[in-house]
Design a protein around this motif. Structure first.
Motif, mmCIF file in Angstrom:
data_model
loop_
_atom_site.group_PDB
_atom_site.id
_atom_site.type_symbol
_atom_site.label_atom_id
_atom_site.label_comp_id
_atom_site.label_asym_id
_atom_site.label_seq_id
_atom_site.Cartn_x
_atom_site.Cartn_y
_atom_site.Cartn_z
ATOM 1 N N ALA A 155 0.819 -1.211 0.000
ATOM 2 C CA ALA A 155 0.000 0.000 0.000
ATOM 3 C C ALA A 155 0.857 1.267 0.000
ATOM 4 O O ALA A 155 0.344 2.356 -0.246
ATOM 5 C CB ALA A 155 -0.941 0.008 1.205
ATOM 6 N N GLY A 156 2.149 1.107 0.296
ATOM 7 C CA GLY A 156 3.034 2.268 0.252
ATOM 8 C C GLY A 156 3.681 2.643 1.564
ATOM 9 O O GLY A 156 4.395 3.654 1.637
ATOM 10 N N ALA A 157 3.456 1.866 2.629
ATOM 11 C CA ALA A 157 4.091 2.171 3.912
ATOM 12 C C ALA A 157 5.608 2.047 3.775
ATOM 13 O O ALA A 157 6.114 1.166 3.089
ATOM 14 C CB ALA A 157 3.581 1.227 4.996
ATOM 15 N N ARG A 158 6.319 2.938 4.445
ATOM 16 C CA ARG A 158 7.787 2.925 4.431
ATOM 17 C C ARG A 158 8.356 2.400 5.741
ATOM 18 O O ARG A 158 9.552 2.219 5.870
ATOM 19 C CB ARG A 158 8.302 4.344 4.195
ATOM 20 C CG ARG A 158 7.889 4.951 2.877
ATOM 21 C CD ARG A 158 8.551 4.272 1.697
ATOM 22 N NE ARG A 158 9.997 4.267 1.823
ATOM 23 C CZ ARG A 158 10.820 5.083 1.201
ATOM 24 N NH1 ARG A 158 10.352 5.975 0.377
ATOM 25 N NH2 ARG A 158 12.117 4.994 1.390
ATOM 26 N N GLY A 159 7.474 2.172 6.730
ATOM 27 C CA GLY A 159 7.901 1.630 7.998
ATOM 28 C C GLY A 159 6.817 0.739 8.568
ATOM 29 O O GLY A 159 5.635 0.934 8.279
ATOM 30 N N TYR A 160 7.240 -0.255 9.345
ATOM 31 C CA TYR A 160 6.295 -1.177 9.977
ATOM 32 C C TYR A 160 6.884 -1.559 11.321
ATOM 33 O O TYR A 160 7.910 -2.242 11.395
ATOM 34 C CB TYR A 160 6.118 -2.427 9.113
ATOM 35 C CG TYR A 160 4.951 -3.303 9.494
ATOM 36 C CD1 TYR A 160 3.736 -3.183 8.832
ATOM 37 C CD2 TYR A 160 5.066 -4.272 10.491
ATOM 38 C CE1 TYR A 160 2.652 -3.997 9.157
ATOM 39 C CE2 TYR A 160 3.995 -5.092 10.817
ATOM 40 C CZ TYR A 160 2.799 -4.956 10.144
ATOM 41 O OH TYR A 160 1.736 -5.761 10.463
#
Length: 136
Positions: free
Chosen positions: A99-104
């Motif tokens: 979805a485009g998240a750059r951190g988790y």
């Protein structure tokens, strides 16, 4: 002096959202510019405030954090999303990254880890919390 990183906090649990708000407000490197209790509000706040980084929960009523991330990134490609969740499963992780998240990062992360993640993602790096990074 470098400008503070503009942050929006998104979580449907008021107590957790309040804790994140306090964390952001107490960090001299961060500036709280908005908060939301669900995905629809997150999209609206991001369109209005143009944050640098969004701290996004995954499971929320209505529009999920995954769908909100996808919409925020599509509408504002310069905005970076850090997912902050209790979900450790690969399906959630991959959905958020797609979805485009750059951190988790997991919600059990320390306050310092969360601030460091926001700063790293703002600087252009991708960050996965240690609990999930080892599985990839």
């Amino acid at each position: 002096m470098t400008a503070a990183v503009r942050v929006v906090v998104v979580d449907d649990h008021p107590v957790f959202r309040s804790g994140l708000r306090t964390l952001v407000e107490e960090s001299p490197a961060l500036l709280l510019v908005g908060e939301a209790a669900d995905g629809e509000q997150a999209v609206a706040v991001c369109a209005r405030e143009h944050p640098d980084v969004v701290l996004m929960d995954v499971r929320m009523p209505g529009m999920s954090g995954v769908d909100a991330t996808r919409q925020v990134v599509a509408d504002n490609p310069e905005v970076r999303v850090v997912v902050l969740t209790m979900l450790e499963d690969d399906t959630s992780l991959l959905a958020c990254l797609r979805a485009g998240a750059r951190g988790y990062v997991l919600k059990g992360a320390s306050p310092d880890e969360i601030v460091e993640t926001v700063l790293a993602v703002h600087a252009g790096r991708a960050v996965l919390g240690p609990e999930v990074a080892g599985r990839l």
